[in-house]
Motif scaffolding. Structure first.
Motif, PDB file in Angstrom:
ATOM      1  N   GLN A  79     -31.015  19.470   7.505  1.00 58.08           N
ATOM      2  CA  GLN A  79     -32.395  19.173   7.155  1.00 58.08           C
ATOM      3  C   GLN A  79     -33.146  18.541   8.336  1.00 58.08           C
ATOM      4  O   GLN A  79     -34.312  18.845   8.583  1.00 58.08           O
TER       5      GLN A  79
ATOM      6  N   GLN B 258     -26.752   7.597   1.021  1.00 54.53           N
ATOM      7  CA  GLN B 258     -27.954   8.136   1.650  1.00 54.53           C
ATOM      8  C   GLN B 258     -28.463   7.211   2.748  1.00 54.53           C
ATOM      9  O   GLN B 258     -28.932   7.664   3.795  1.00 54.53           O
TER      10      GLN B 258
ATOM     11  N   HIS C  42     -36.556  15.835  -0.108  1.00 59.94           N
ATOM     12  CA  HIS C  42     -35.426  14.931  -0.235  1.00 59.94           C
ATOM     13  C   HIS C  42     -35.854  13.558   0.259  1.00 59.94           C
ATOM     14  O   HIS C  42     -36.400  13.425   1.356  1.00 59.94           O
TER      15      HIS C  42
END
Length: 316
Positions: A126, A260, A62
């Motif tokens: 994550q 993001q 990612h």
């Protein structure tokens, strides 16, 4: 600000309880040591195994995590160099300094902050795995080799390095979790439920131990002046330099979308994790700088997190 404040409340309450317990002598003089070893050898490995074993393949693929990792690596390396050269810390002490500068409180604080500011905690999951599987082994290797330098024999170095994953319960639990996740196996509920209950004790127990250390006072090694300087450097790098580095990588360099970019900066602005204190205590190091970095960065990040959310959020 209220959303961020509510996420910090359990940290301060549990740390305050630990301080009160220490001040009252309720658990005796060895309470901090016993609780710290319980966290490091029992509760935290249980939590990490259940967390990592349930991870999905491709978690690290990612771009947001790449940006977060780049900021973490840059600030941690800078922190290590400063603690090593400017403050005269040995390899183990500098490793704790680097951890204080770049290891974020992703679990007990990152999750509630992400839920309230970002809307979900998927990216925090994550980050937890990134720190557990990549950052922690590096720190623990430096700690192991650094403490060996103080009293070990040179010929033992290779053997200790090779056997570190087996001797260190945190790395061992993480590796076992990776093996389970890679095979796609799911342990039976009879095993996972007790581990879930045991792992849930890791964070609150670590915070109580942190509070106990506040009553006990500094662990030695540096005086109040140098310790304040170390704390100031660690807190500055953690709460200002790390989110700034993450912003530069995620924004100008990678051009990530706004949501993001917000996630990367918010998570990078989280304060120092109490793991830095736990590791310092377990390896017999001066716990003062790590402890003070956790406490002060937690306070300062209440402001920096709110500013980041205001500046980069949808209404910012």
């Amino acid at each position: 600000m209220s959303a961020v404040l509510s996420a910090f409340t359990p940290i301060w309450l549990l740390t305050g309880i630990g301080y009160a317990v220490g001040r009252g002598g309720l658990l005796g003089e060895q309470a901090e040591s016993v609780l710290g070893r319980f966290v490091f050898h029992v509760a935290m490995p249980a939590a990490l195994f259940t967390m990592v074993s349930g991870a999905r393949p491709g978690t690290f693929a990612h771009p947001s995590l790449v940006a977060f990792g780049a900021g973490t690596a840059a600030v941690s390396a800078l922190g290590y160099a400063v603690f090593r050269r400017s403050f005269g810390r040995d390899r183990a002490g500098a490793a704790i300094g680097a951890m204080s500068c770049g290891y974020v409180n992703s679990a007990n604080l990152g999750i509630p902050v992400a839920v309230q500011v970002l809307g979900d905690a998927s990216f925090v999951a994550q980050i937890i795995l990134f720190q557990v599987l990549l950052v922690s082994p590096v720190i623990l290797t430096l700690l192991d080799s650094g403490t060996r330098e103080r009293g070990g024999r040179p010929r033992e170095g290779l053997r200790r390095m090779v056997t570190l994953p087996v001797r260190n319960p945190i790395i061992l639990a993480s590796l076992l979790g990776v093996a389970v996740a890679a095979t796609g196996l799911r342990p039976p509920a009879a095993l996972t439920r007790p581990l879930d209950v045991l792992g849930a004790a890791a964070v609150p127990t670590a915070l109580v131990a942190l509070g106990l250390s506040l009553h006990r006072g500094p662990g030695g090694g540096t005086g109040p002046g140098p310790r304040r300087a170390e704390t100031a450097v660690a807190v500055g790098l953690k709460t200002l330099a790390q989110p700034l580095a993450a912003f530069l990588v995620a924004g100008p360099l990678m051009g990530l979308p706004a949501h993001q970019l917000l996630a990367v900066v918010i998570c990078s602005a989280l304060p120092t994790a109490q793991n830095a204190f736990v590791y310092a205590r377990e390896y017999g190091l001066d716990t003062g700088p790590a402890r003070d970095s956790v406490m002060v960065s937690t306070l300062v990040s209440m402001v920096t997190l709110s500013l980041a959310a205001w500046a980069l959020g949808p209404s910012g």
